[in-house]
Design an enzyme around this catalytic site. Structure first.
Site, PDB file in Angstrom:
ATOM      1  CB  ALA A  26     -30.999  25.964 -37.593  1.00  0.00           C
ATOM      2  CB  SER A  27     -30.279  21.501 -35.817  1.00  0.00           C
ATOM      3  OG  SER A  27     -29.189  21.864 -37.165  1.00  0.00           O
TER       4      SER A  27
ATOM      5  CG  ASP B  51     -26.137  22.704 -44.170  1.00  0.00           C
ATOM      6  OD1 ASP B  51     -26.994  21.857 -44.462  1.00  0.00           O
ATOM      7  OD2 ASP B  51     -26.553  23.275 -42.882  1.00  0.00           O
TER       8      ASP B  51
ATOM      9  CD  GLN C  28     -31.373  31.388 -30.091  1.00  0.00           C
ATOM     10  OE1 GLN C  28     -31.742  30.231 -29.691  1.00  0.00           O
ATOM     11  NE2 GLN C  28     -31.425  32.327 -29.394  1.00  0.00           N
ATOM     12  CB  VAL C  29     -28.690  34.142 -36.584  1.00  0.00           C
ATOM     13  CG1 VAL C  29     -28.018  35.528 -37.006  1.00  0.00           C
ATOM     14  CG2 VAL C  29     -27.701  32.685 -37.189  1.00  0.00           C
TER      15      VAL C  29
ATOM     16  CE  LYS D 266     -24.285  29.012 -37.310  1.00  0.00           C
ATOM     17  NZ  LYS D 266     -23.657  28.548 -38.602  1.00  0.00           N
TER      18      LYS D 266
END
Length: 421
Positions: free
Chosen positions: A99-100, A264, A103-104, A119
């Site tokens: 994502a922004s 979120d 990353q995972v 993460k």
């Protein structure tokens, strides 16, 4: 590398979605890749954008371009102080999602029986995002003088502060543990699962937590169809309803009882598993106004929350309630499939929001993301109705403990503490 990907993304979006509104053009063309993805998570929702946009933008919640594994290794080794091979028995080079901000990856620690989710922040992301937020602030000031009569600048100020928090995984780990404890205290069996943090494996840029196997929430229909079940049937609709009720319950407890919440809930952050004052009487009152569908109390609730409005329309009370519903409730108006904030009939065209408190931004954002989830699942559900009993209980308890009527409280800045997760 990121510049080339952004140019490609802009070109594809521009070619596919002409004509588009001016505000959307700005997000895609003027924002850097990181801020563009964060904005996409907000506007790429079924209640705010046409289906064609949503199909594209929803991928940016967890399928943004990934940082190469060689770079991820360097970040991990610098943050953890040892090589990947010294700590992990197995580490998947391909990320589960990106994502922004981070990353995972799926991995397994040496000597462990279960997997973990690792993460890892994208290098340089914070500087790029903060630069672009300043650009957004300039654009917000421009919009306030033209298309939108809403205090967007205050919202972008709060966004700048909150996104700064998002880059601190030590803070995020503490918040996860705090929310996990809160949900356990207030529920015999918590309706949602918060992954446990691996405490000795957390730094500002790396967060290791238990791996939770699940299905992305908006992919539920596809997964059900694969099993030969009609995704549009009554059984599936009932299951979706129960899932959303669980989410609404948890967020009602966090927002109305604790004031400390995960702000979120975009689709990339929610899986369907396979296997200061702590209570804001002011938000409670607004929730009850919406749940009671009571336009006569709407104006008072705005004043209590510190939202300054200006109106010259005939049905002012009715329009004030409609605006409150669009901001603080997840249910769409009857016959509507998406919000249309720029239509001539929109309350935003009739009510000028001259000032919007920064600290309310997270509540606003959370409700809007929850609405996107419910519309994406084909269920029109009201969080205000789901939260009514929680709000009534919290008002009763707070009034009993403090010996006062919270409905008469005046607005205080900083009444609610919150986080991005």
């Amino acid at each position: 590398m990121h510049a080339n990907r952004l140019d490609d993304l802009r070109e594809k979006l521009t070619a596919r979605f002409r004509p588009v509104q001016r505000s959307f053009q700005f997000w895609v063309r003027a924002a850097d890749i990181y801020t563009g993805y964060k904005v996409a998570q907000i506007i790429g929702k079924p209640d705010l954008a046409p289906p064609a946009w949503v199909r594209r933008l929803i991928t940016l919640c967890d399928r943004a371009p990934a940082t190469p594994f060689e770079v991820v290794q360097l970040v991990l080794e610098r943050e953890l102080g040892c090589s990947v091979g010294e700590v992990f028995e197995r580490f998947d080079a391909e990320p589960l999602g990106s994502a922004s901000i981070a990353q995972v990856h799926r991995a397994r620690l040496k000597g462990a029986k279960g997997d973990v989710a690792v993460k890892v922040q994208h290098p340089g992301g914070q500087d790029l995002m903060m630069t672009d937020i300043h650009n957004l602030q300039a654009f917000a000031l421009y919009l306030q003088k033209s298309d939108i009569k809403f205090d967007l600048f205050s919202v972008t100020q709060e966004l700048e502060k909150q996104i700064g928090y998002e880059f601190d995984f030590l803070r995020e780990a503490e918040a996860m543990e705090r929310i996990q404890r809160f949900l356990c205290v207030h529920n015999k069996k918590p309706p949602v699962l918060v992954p446990s943090v691996v405490r000795n494996m957390v730094t500002r840029k790396v967060l290791v937590m238990d791996f939770v196997d699940g299905i992305p929430i908006l992919n539920l229909g596809d997964e059900i169809a694969k099993r030969g079940i009609n995704p549009g049937g009554k059984v599936v609709a009932a299951a979706k309803q129960n899932i959303l009720k669980s989410l609404m319950l948890v967020y009602g407890q966090m927002i109305l009882k604790s004031g400390f919440f995960h702000a979120d809930p975009h689709p990339g952050n929610i899986l369907i598993c396979k296997g200061s004052q702590t209570t804001s009487g002011l938000v409670l009152n607004m929730i009850l106004v919406i749940a009671d569908d009571d336009p006569t109390r709407a104006s008072q609730s705005y004043r209590q929350l510190g939202i300054e409005t200006l109106s010259k329309c005939k049905d002012e009370q009715k329009e004030m309630l409609k605006l409150a519903q669009s901001m603080f409730d997840t249910k769409l108006p009857a016959g509507s499939k998406m919000l249309q904030p720029f239509s001539e009939d929109s309350s935003l065209k009739k009510i000028v929001v001259r000032s919007f408190p920064e600290e309310l931004f997270c509540v606003l954002r959370t409700v809007h993301l929850l609405r996107g989830l419910s519309v994406g699942m084909g269920i029109n559900i009201s969080c205000a109705e789901q939260w009514r009993s929680i709000a009534e209980e919290a008002l009763h308890d707070a009034g009993r403990n403090e010996g006062q009527d919270l409905k008469g409280m005046v607005h205080k800045r900083g009444f609610v503490r919150r986080i991005f997760g």
